[in-house]
Enzyme design. Structure first.
Site, PDB file in Angstrom:
ATOM      1  CB  THR A  32     -14.019 -56.296  71.275  1.00  0.00           C
ATOM      2  OG1 THR A  32     -14.903 -55.780  70.270  1.00  0.00           O
ATOM      3  CG2 THR A  32     -14.010 -55.345  72.460  1.00  0.00           C
ATOM      4  N   GLY A  33     -10.921 -55.947  72.307  1.00  0.00           N
ATOM      5  CA  GLY A  33     -10.003 -56.306  73.396  1.00  0.00           C
ATOM      6  C   GLY A  33      -8.610 -55.783  73.126  1.00  0.00           C
ATOM      7  N   GLY A  86      -9.513 -61.771  69.492  1.00  0.00           N
ATOM      8  CA  GLY A  86      -8.829 -62.467  70.576  1.00  0.00           C
ATOM      9  C   GLY A  86      -9.750 -63.477  71.250  1.00  0.00           C
ATOM     10  CB  ALA A  87     -10.022 -66.358  72.563  1.00  0.00           C
ATOM     11  N   GLY A  99     -15.542 -63.014  75.678  1.00  0.00           N
ATOM     12  CA  GLY A  99     -16.483 -62.136  76.383  1.00  0.00           C
ATOM     13  C   GLY A  99     -15.913 -61.472  77.612  1.00  0.00           C
ATOM     14  CD  GLU A 107     -15.901 -60.276  71.206  1.00  0.00           C
ATOM     15  OE1 GLU A 107     -14.985 -59.490  71.476  1.00  0.00           O
ATOM     16  OE2 GLU A 107     -16.163 -61.257  71.923  1.00  0.00           O
TER      17      GLU A 107
HETATM   18  C1  5RP Z   1     -13.957 -59.351  74.372  1.00  0.00           C
HETATM   19  C2  5RP Z   1     -13.274 -60.626  74.098  1.00  0.00           C
HETATM   20  C3  5RP Z   1     -11.784 -60.590  73.948  1.00  0.00           C
HETATM   21  O1  5RP Z   1     -11.446 -61.157  72.743  1.00  0.00           O
HETATM   22  C4  5RP Z   1     -11.158 -61.382  75.057  1.00  0.00           C
HETATM   23  O2  5RP Z   1     -11.626 -60.882  76.297  1.00  0.00           O
HETATM   24  C5  5RP Z   1      -9.637 -61.303  75.014  1.00  0.00           C
HETATM   25  O3  5RP Z   1      -9.224 -59.999  75.290  1.00  0.00           O
HETATM   26  P1  5RP Z   1      -7.696 -59.582  75.326  1.00  0.00           P
HETATM   27  O4  5RP Z   1      -7.200 -59.640  73.920  1.00  0.00           O
HETATM   28  O5  5RP Z   1      -7.719 -58.186  75.900  1.00  0.00           O
HETATM   29  O6  5RP Z   1      -6.973 -60.559  76.226  1.00  0.00           O
HETATM   30  O7  5RP Z   1     -13.850 -61.668  73.973  1.00  0.00           O
HETATM   31  O8  5RP Z   1     -15.324 -59.540  74.575  1.00  0.00           O
END
Ligand code: 5RP
Length: 223
Positions: A32-33, A86-87, A99, A107
């Site tokens: 997600t993200g 992602g992270a 998160g 996740e």
């Molecule tokens: C969502 C997450 C996402 O992986 C994390 O926030 C990174 O998001 P993005 O790819 O938008 O930078 O853990 O719960």
């Protein structure tokens, strides 16, 4: 290169990385993200090569549906070939903080089932020590204040993410000022607080590989 261009490049690199592993009956776990969204868009190009996906959030399920990728309930799936997500931060041991988007619990569940966890990030997510990004903790609503008091005892500074409800109907406390010296131990300790559903440390099941988008291209990091 903009941050979005790095995210797009790393999303395409993830598709190239998983493509040889996929078979007609393979299930892909999808995170997600914003980076995961670029991955979903790239994954759609090879949707004829695998069976379908398990989504880590309602938003991801919706995007997968829009691309015509079948979405399975995890309860109806035995194996997930690979999980791509992602992270918010990753360290040299490939421990993660996740998160930021509030999807940490699902996740973590999908990551736990997957044979391989491929983390996709741009270079802004690389740190020596986790913790500059406030650590998300998903809590049962009635336990919010009690869990917050416990977090303060652990020298954290919890901030309630107001006007946000997770896909599971719970709340998020974003914990500032935690010293994350031992991510595995802290992950267990936080999960032991009554009322915590899970926390955003992915250390006991960290990433197997991190694909990092940089100005000079995508780097592949493993232990
Ligand atoms: C969502 C997450 C996402 O992986 C994390 O926030 C990174 O998001 P993005 O790819 O938008 O930078 O853990 O719960």
């Amino acid at each position: 290169m903009t941050q979005d261009e790095m995210k797009k490049a790393v999303a395409q690199a993830a598709v190239d990385y998983i493509k040889p592993k996929l078979e007609k009956d393979s299930i892909v776990g999808v995170g997600t993200g914003s980076t995961a969204n670029f991955f979903i868009d790239a994954l759609a190009e090879i949707k004829h090569l695998f069976d379908g996906a398990v989504a880590s959030s309602d938003a991801t399920a919706e995007r997968l549906h829009q691309h015509g990728i079948p979405v399975y309930d995890l309860n109806n799936v035995l194996d997930i070939e690979v999980y791509v997500d992602g992270a918010d931060e990753f360290d040299p041991r490939l421990n993660l903080v996740k998160g930021g988007g509030g999807a940490l619990t699902r996740e973590k569940i999908v990551a736990a089932v997957a044979k391989e966890f491929v983390c996709i990030v741009d270079s802004s997510k690389q740190v020596d020590l986790l913790g500059a990004f406030p650590l998300p903790v998903e809590v049962i609503p009635m336990a919010r204040s009690q869990v917050a008091r416990e977090l303060v005892k652990m020298d954290g500074m919890p901030v309630w993410r107001e006007n946000f409800v997770t896909d599971n109907g719970n709340l998020i406390l974003d914990v500032h000022d935690l010293e994350i010296i031992n991510p595995k131990a802290l992950e267990r300790e936080l999960n032991n607080i009554v009322g915590v559903v899970t926390n955003g440390l992915f250390a006991n099941r960290g990433a197997d590989v991190v694909l990092m988008g940089t100005e000079d291209g995508v780097q592949t990091l493993t232990l």
